[in-house]
Scaffold this motif. Structure first.
Motif, PDB file in Angstrom:
ATOM      1  N   ASP A 152       0.820  -1.201   0.000  1.00  0.00           N
ATOM      2  CA  ASP A 152       0.000   0.000   0.000  1.00  0.00           C
ATOM      3  C   ASP A 152       0.857   1.255   0.000  1.00  0.00           C
ATOM      4  OD1 ASP A 152      -2.337  -1.416  -0.008  1.00  0.00           O
ATOM      5  OD2 ASP A 152      -2.565  -1.412   2.175  1.00  0.00           O
ATOM      6  N   PHE A 153       2.124   1.114   0.423  1.00  0.00           N
ATOM      7  CA  PHE A 153       3.016   2.270   0.479  1.00  0.00           C
ATOM      8  C   PHE A 153       3.143   2.960  -0.880  1.00  0.00           C
ATOM      9  CE2 PHE A 153       7.299   3.647  -0.639  1.00  0.00           C
ATOM     10  CZ  PHE A 153       7.468   4.714   0.224  1.00  0.00           C
ATOM     11  N   ALA A 154       3.406   2.170  -1.921  1.00  0.00           N
ATOM     12  CA  ALA A 154       3.615   2.758  -3.245  1.00  0.00           C
ATOM     13  C   ALA A 154       2.346   3.431  -3.762  1.00  0.00           C
ATOM     14  CB  ALA A 154       4.078   1.680  -4.227  1.00  0.00           C
ATOM     15  N   ARG A 155       1.205   2.819  -3.505  1.00  0.00           N
ATOM     16  CA  ARG A 155      -0.058   3.411  -3.962  1.00  0.00           C
ATOM     17  C   ARG A 155      -0.309   4.744  -3.256  1.00  0.00           C
ATOM     18  NH1 ARG A 155      -4.723   3.639  -1.633  1.00  0.00           N
ATOM     19  NH2 ARG A 155      -4.110   2.122  -0.049  1.00  0.00           N
ATOM     20  N   VAL A 156      -0.075   4.775  -1.949  1.00  0.00           N
ATOM     21  CA  VAL A 156      -0.272   6.016  -1.193  1.00  0.00           C
ATOM     22  C   VAL A 156       0.701   7.087  -1.656  1.00  0.00           C
ATOM     23  CG1 VAL A 156      -0.140   7.041   1.115  1.00  0.00           C
ATOM     24  CG2 VAL A 156      -1.221   4.816   0.802  1.00  0.00           C
ATOM     25  N   LEU A 157       1.940   6.679  -1.953  1.00  0.00           N
ATOM     26  CA  LEU A 157       2.931   7.638  -2.443  1.00  0.00           C
ATOM     27  C   LEU A 157       2.496   8.249  -3.774  1.00  0.00           C
ATOM     28  CD1 LEU A 157       5.781   8.855  -1.999  1.00  0.00           C
ATOM     29  CD2 LEU A 157       6.661   6.969  -3.398  1.00  0.00           C
ATOM     30  N   PHE A 158       2.005   7.399  -4.684  1.00  0.00           N
ATOM     31  CA  PHE A 158       1.552   7.905  -5.972  1.00  0.00           C
ATOM     32  C   PHE A 158       0.387   8.877  -5.793  1.00  0.00           C
ATOM     33  CE2 PHE A 158      -0.820   7.985  -9.871  1.00  0.00           C
ATOM     34  CZ  PHE A 158       0.144   7.957 -10.866  1.00  0.00           C
ATOM     35  N   GLU A 159      -0.549   8.528  -4.924  1.00  0.00           N
ATOM     36  CA  GLU A 159      -1.700   9.405  -4.694  1.00  0.00           C
ATOM     37  C   GLU A 159      -1.269  10.734  -4.080  1.00  0.00           C
ATOM     38  OE1 GLU A 159      -4.542   8.824  -5.892  1.00  0.00           O
ATOM     39  OE2 GLU A 159      -4.127   6.763  -6.502  1.00  0.00           O
ATOM     40  N   GLU A 160      -0.243  10.703  -3.242  1.00  0.00           N
ATOM     41  CA  GLU A 160       0.275  11.947  -2.669  1.00  0.00           C
ATOM     42  C   GLU A 160       0.893  12.822  -3.755  1.00  0.00           C
ATOM     43  OE1 GLU A 160       1.145  14.821   0.162  1.00  0.00           O
ATOM     44  OE2 GLU A 160      -0.123  13.032   0.336  1.00  0.00           O
ATOM     45  N   PHE A 161       1.640  12.199  -4.656  1.00  0.00           N
ATOM     46  CA  PHE A 161       2.201  12.933  -5.791  1.00  0.00           C
ATOM     47  C   PHE A 161       1.094  13.536  -6.652  1.00  0.00           C
ATOM     48  CE2 PHE A 161       6.629  10.771  -6.359  1.00  0.00           C
ATOM     49  CZ  PHE A 161       6.943  11.121  -5.064  1.00  0.00           C
ATOM     50  N   GLN A 162       0.063  12.723  -6.905  1.00  0.00           N
ATOM     51  CA  GLN A 162      -1.037  13.183  -7.749  1.00  0.00           C
ATOM     52  C   GLN A 162      -1.775  14.347  -7.087  1.00  0.00           C
ATOM     53  OE1 GLN A 162      -2.158  11.342 -10.965  1.00  0.00           O
ATOM     54  NE2 GLN A 162      -2.694  13.495 -11.095  1.00  0.00           N
ATOM     55  N   ALA A 163      -1.966  14.269  -5.769  1.00  0.00           N
ATOM     56  CA  ALA A 163      -2.637  15.363  -5.053  1.00  0.00           C
ATOM     57  C   ALA A 163      -1.809  16.641  -5.120  1.00  0.00           C
ATOM     58  CB  ALA A 163      -2.883  14.950  -3.604  1.00  0.00           C
ATOM     59  N   ASP A 164      -0.496  16.504  -4.989  1.00  0.00           N
ATOM     60  CA  ASP A 164       0.385  17.674  -5.125  1.00  0.00           C
ATOM     61  C   ASP A 164       0.233  18.310  -6.498  1.00  0.00           C
ATOM     62  OD1 ASP A 164       1.356  17.402  -2.612  1.00  0.00           O
ATOM     63  OD2 ASP A 164       3.305  16.600  -3.191  1.00  0.00           O
ATOM     64  N   PHE A 165       0.224  17.458  -7.518  1.00  0.00           N
ATOM     65  CA  PHE A 165       0.131  17.978  -8.880  1.00  0.00           C
ATOM     66  C   PHE A 165      -1.201  18.677  -9.124  1.00  0.00           C
ATOM     67  CE2 PHE A 165      -1.154  17.239 -13.344  1.00  0.00           C
ATOM     68  CZ  PHE A 165      -0.236  18.089 -13.950  1.00  0.00           C
ATOM     69  N   HIS A 166      -2.292  18.096  -8.636  1.00  0.00           N
ATOM     70  CA  HIS A 166      -3.608  18.709  -8.824  1.00  0.00           C
ATOM     71  C   HIS A 166      -3.724  20.028  -8.069  1.00  0.00           C
ATOM     72  CE1 HIS A 166      -5.785  14.773 -10.163  1.00  0.00           C
ATOM     73  NE2 HIS A 166      -5.140  15.370 -11.142  1.00  0.00           N
ATOM     74  N   GLU A 167      -3.063  20.115  -6.925  1.00  0.00           N
ATOM     75  CA  GLU A 167      -3.062  21.396  -6.212  1.00  0.00           C
ATOM     76  C   GLU A 167      -2.255  22.431  -6.972  1.00  0.00           C
ATOM     77  OE1 GLU A 167      -1.804  23.338  -1.880  1.00  0.00           O
ATOM     78  OE2 GLU A 167      -1.345  21.237  -2.333  1.00  0.00           O
ATOM     79  N   ARG A 168      -1.162  21.987  -7.551  1.00  0.00           N
ATOM     80  CA  ARG A 168      -0.296  22.901  -8.301  1.00  0.00           C
ATOM     81  C   ARG A 168      -0.907  23.287  -9.638  1.00  0.00           C
ATOM     82  NH1 ARG A 168       4.400  19.673  -9.390  1.00  0.00           N
ATOM     83  NH2 ARG A 168       3.970  19.641 -11.616  1.00  0.00           N
ATOM     84  N   CYS A 169      -1.520  22.313 -10.304  1.00  0.00           N
ATOM     85  CA  CYS A 169      -2.120  22.556 -11.624  1.00  0.00           C
ATOM     86  C   CYS A 169      -3.547  22.008 -11.606  1.00  0.00           C
ATOM     87  CB  CYS A 169      -1.303  21.881 -12.722  1.00  0.00           C
ATOM     88  SG  CYS A 169       0.420  22.390 -12.787  1.00  0.00           S
ATOM     89  N   PRO A 170      -4.510  22.757 -11.072  1.00  0.00           N
ATOM     90  CA  PRO A 170      -5.876  22.238 -10.913  1.00  0.00           C
ATOM     91  C   PRO A 170      -6.618  22.022 -12.223  1.00  0.00           C
ATOM     92  CG  PRO A 170      -5.770  24.550 -10.292  1.00  0.00           C
ATOM     93  CD  PRO A 170      -4.363  24.117 -10.515  1.00  0.00           C
ATOM     94  N   LYS A 171      -6.222  22.726 -13.268  1.00  0.00           N
ATOM     95  CA  LYS A 171      -6.917  22.600 -14.547  1.00  0.00           C
ATOM     96  C   LYS A 171      -6.085  21.790 -15.534  1.00  0.00           C
ATOM     97  CE  LYS A 171      -9.364  27.027 -14.142  1.00  0.00           C
ATOM     98  NZ  LYS A 171      -9.607  28.352 -14.786  1.00  0.00           N
TER      99      LYS A 171
END
Length: 352
Positions: A152-171
């Motif tokens: 589950d570690f890798a999945r959570v890490l990917f989701e954290e990266f994805q959340a960072d990206f969506h916050e940085r580039c919401p559109k």
């Protein structure tokens, strides 16, 4: 799914004293690595510092422009842009089963997200213990990694990266309409200042104001995590005008990561099956060499292993026949048999 569970397995062992290439090896590692990627490739080792405490350092000296990972410091930092970097390159996908060369990419983020990721890894001081454990039992670690289920570690890490990206580039952008994760191909030491990193992250124009979480956009150049990504999942972004933005931004295709994960799971399943069969074969051979005791003959003991082995062999033969097409029922033959039965029934009704 789609992400590797082999987070801490990248370690190396020291060359033996009498190895003919020892002198050349020592001369190579004494020189600074040419890039952060080559430094990651060399791996980590545990050493004892001046205070007698274990700490982690690289098997090679850091490239010019970097400091840390040793001398009492776990994290790496850049001398110019002042970016902090986690000293372990993480696996973001099953690159071992990919047919293309893996890429080393960089996720730039703010300190809050960086510390959240570090909490997943454990306290930075614990890195020395994990590195020592992996180095001292590399064969066992490799065997365990081959059999390990998806973490589950890798999945959570990917989701954290994805959340960072969506916050940085919401559109979603023209080059990334699905809003998939984007990473940079340029390592932190290549940037002269944080502003240069921000320009690369935001394709030339740094947004003003705050993100949806009330965070300044300038904080996204404070920290960095390096990841190793399967090459077939990496797509450099190209605009309609043919520009790649300096070749910096790379889109990560999640569907490809998922497909590689399924392939890796299938291989791990085969490895487990092969080892189980080898263990059963060895047990049966030991039983045959040792002979069967009187009690085993009287009460039926000792025959279970042989029976299990016969079942496994029969299952293997069925799988081979099915693979070769020998075990499939012929559709034409089945159709003929059904037609014969229909005609037989009709004839019986007409004459009786």
């Amino acid at each position: 799914g789609g992400l590797s569970s082999n987070t801490w397995k990248k370690t190396t062992t020291k060359i033996v004293e009498n190895h003919p290439q020892r002198a050349a090896y020592l001369a190579t590692i004494a020189k600074p690595a040419v890039s952060l990627e080559s430094w990651f490739d060399a791996g980590l080792q545990q050493v004892t510092n001046a205070k007698g405490r274990p700490e982690v350092t690289g098997n090679r000296a850091l490239p010019h422009g970097y400091m840390g990972c040793g001398g009492g410091k776990t994290l790496i930092s850049t001398s110019r842009a002042k970016v902090q970097v986690w000293p372990v390159r993480l696996d973001l996908g099953e690159w071992e089963v990919d047919t293309q060369k893996a890429w080393t990419l960089y996720h730039y983020t703010h300190r809050e997200s960086f510390e959240k990721c570090m909490q997943m890894f454990g306290h930075p001081e614990d890195l020395a213990k994990r590195t020592a454990a992996a180095s001292s039992s590399s064969a066992a670690a490799a065997a365990q990694a081959a059999q390990a289920p998806q973490s589950d570690f890798a999945r959570v890490l990917f989701e954290e990266f994805q959340a960072d990206f969506h916050e940085r580039c919401p559109k979603p952008s023209e080059m990334n309409p699905k809003g998939e994760l984007e990473l940079l191909a340029i390592e932190p030491g290549k940037f002269a200042a944080k502003e240069d990193i921000l320009i690369a992250l935001f394709s030339g124009k740094i947004p003003s104001g705050l993100t949806s979480d009330g965070r300044s956009f300038e904080t996204f150049a404070e920290c960095c995590l390096a990841v190793k990504v399967p090459g077939s999942a990496c797509f450099p972004l190209v605009s309609a005008e043919g520009s790649t933005g300096g070749g910096m931004s790379v889109r990560i295709d999640r569907e490809t990561l998922d497909a590689l994960h399924l392939r890796a799971e299938a291989r791990r399943a085969l490895v487990r099956k092969h080892r189980e069969e080898e263990a059963l074969e060895a047990k049966l051979e030991a039983t045959k060499k040792g002979g069967v005791g009187c009690l085993s003959c009287l009460f039926g003991g000792g025959g279970g292993d042989e029976h299990d082995l016969d079942e496994i062999r029969e299952k293997q033969r069925r799988e081979r026949r099915r693979h070769d097409g020998q075990d499939r029922v012929s559709r034409d033959k089945k159709t003929v048999e059904v037609r014969v039965m229909q005609l037989t029934d009709r004839w019986a009704k007409e004459h009786f």
